[in-house]
Write an enzyme that holds these catalytic residues in place. Structure first.
Site, PDB file in Angstrom:
ATOM      1  CG  HIS A  49      -3.810  -6.543  -4.620  1.00 27.19           C
ATOM      2  ND1 HIS A  49      -1.812  -7.241  -3.871  1.00 27.19           N
ATOM      3  CD2 HIS A  49      -2.656  -5.311  -5.519  1.00 27.19           C
ATOM      4  CE1 HIS A  49      -1.075  -6.714  -3.970  1.00 27.19           C
ATOM      5  NE2 HIS A  49      -1.264  -5.648  -4.875  1.00 27.19           N
ATOM      6  CD  GLU A  52      -4.297 -10.083  -2.993  1.00 30.29           C
ATOM      7  OE1 GLU A  52      -3.558  -9.423  -2.276  1.00 30.29           O
ATOM      8  OE2 GLU A  52      -3.063 -10.357  -3.920  1.00 30.29           O
ATOM      9  CG  HIS A 147      -2.432  -7.818  -0.069  1.00 23.71           C
ATOM     10  ND1 HIS A 147      -2.422  -7.251  -0.376  1.00 23.71           N
ATOM     11  CD2 HIS A 147      -2.150  -6.318   0.977  1.00 23.71           C
ATOM     12  CE1 HIS A 147      -1.661  -6.106  -1.266  1.00 23.71           C
ATOM     13  NE2 HIS A 147      -2.012  -5.370   0.500  1.00 23.71           N
ATOM     14  CD  GLU A 232      -0.282 -11.782   1.639  1.00 23.82           C
ATOM     15  OE1 GLU A 232      -1.445 -12.500   1.344  1.00 23.82           O
ATOM     16  OE2 GLU A 232       0.150 -10.491   0.650  1.00 23.82           O
TER      17      GLU A 232
END
Length: 305
Positions: A49, A52, A147, A232
């Site tokens: 992404h 990110e 991420h 994450e």
């Protein structure tokens, strides 16, 4: 140690650097890997992404650390000598340049992989195709994609047959929870729930959090014999540059401990009566409904009972 740099997404011929040479950190969308031995293969991918960004910077700093610490810190020397480590700091360089979540064609690359319940994506993007081909061309054992937007280690499955957001375990659920905890516990702040959303032990099953079709981690496990989780690593997707050292300090040890998990389980070779390695042999473990196929060497992640 031999280091190769491969451009993504075109993947041209690698540039090979002699043992011990110090190089500057490669461009954001290059791949760094140890190309010397047939050892268990590991990969980190970040920035699929485009907005990110923390994971991208972490992998650049990890590459720098592995290069500079080799032959200086025994732990790092051993890790590189016994593991083929692949790092892709940016899977989505076009998205990073804007920045935006999707690629140049505005597709979310983490919804773009073939899905076990929905099949191939009719709009499969070039970045997805290249990563799939690259993954299938190496016998990767363990992987993680980085991420931003939360602080948690997310493990498969990401999707369910019904589309409901409920716990969706793989046959290797205990192992996935173990390797996810390795990262979250080493991180500390992730284990304690972080500052953005609380998760028990800093881990979550993907579909139990929210259902995702076409995710990369599920495709790796189902189709490529590779155990992958999603990390994450920051509540803020695009933080100020002044905070990057703090992110590195929090994630340096977890990144290393997670790579070391590629060595749990069994390793070896499947050979015929003439001691020739057999590729494509089925490796089956009693009680686990997940077979893996052998390459020239075999590595199957397992937990001790």
């Amino acid at each position: 140690m031999i280091i190769c740099l491969l451009q993504i997404p075109q993947l041209p011929r690698p540039r090979v650097f002699p043992e011990g040479i110090n190089k500057e950190i490669p461009e954001p969308h290059q791949l760094v890997l140890d190309w010397e031995k047939r050892e268990p293969e590991f990969k980190y991918i970040a920035n699929m992404h485009g907005d990110e960004t923390v994971g991208r910077e972490l992998l650049l700093l990890l590459a720098k650390h592995l290069l500079e610490a080799y032959n200086r810190i025994p732990r790092i020397t051993k890790l590189v000598d016994t593991t083929r480590i692949h790092l892709m700091p940016s899977m989505n360089p076009d998205g990073f340049e804007v920045p935006k979540r999707g690629n140049k064609n505005d597709y979310d690359l983490n919804r773009n992989f073939p899905d076990q319940f929905r099949g191939p994506n009719p709009n499969q993007q070039p970045e997805t195709t290249v990563v799939m081909e690259w993954t299938k061309s190496h016998p990767f054992v363990l992987s993680a994609n980085l991420h931003g937007g939360a602080l948690v280690a997310n493990y498969p499955y990401d999707s369910t047959k019904t589309g409901l957001s409920v716990y969706s375990p793989t046959p290797d659920d205990k192992l996935f929870r173990h390797i996810s905890k390795v990262y979250s516990y080493a991180h500390g702040e992730m284990k304690d729930g972080g500052k953005c959303q609380h998760f028990t032990d800093g881990i979550t099953n993907g579909a139990d959090w929210y259902n995702v079709y076409g995710g990369m981690q599920d495709w790796n496990y189902v189709e490529a014999n590779c155990f992958e989780i999603t990390l994450e690593v920051s509540c803020i997707k695009y933080p100020d540059v002044s905070t990057l050292n703090g992110f590195w300090n929090k994630n340096k040890e977890p990144l290393l401990q997670y790579i070391e998990q590629v060595h749990i389980g069994v390793k070896g070779f499947v050979t015929d009566i003439n001691n020739n390695a057999i590729e494509g042999a089925t490796i089956r473990v009693h009680g686990i409904r997940k077979d893996v196929k052998s390459a020239k060497n075999v590595a199957r992640l397992l937990l001790k009972k």
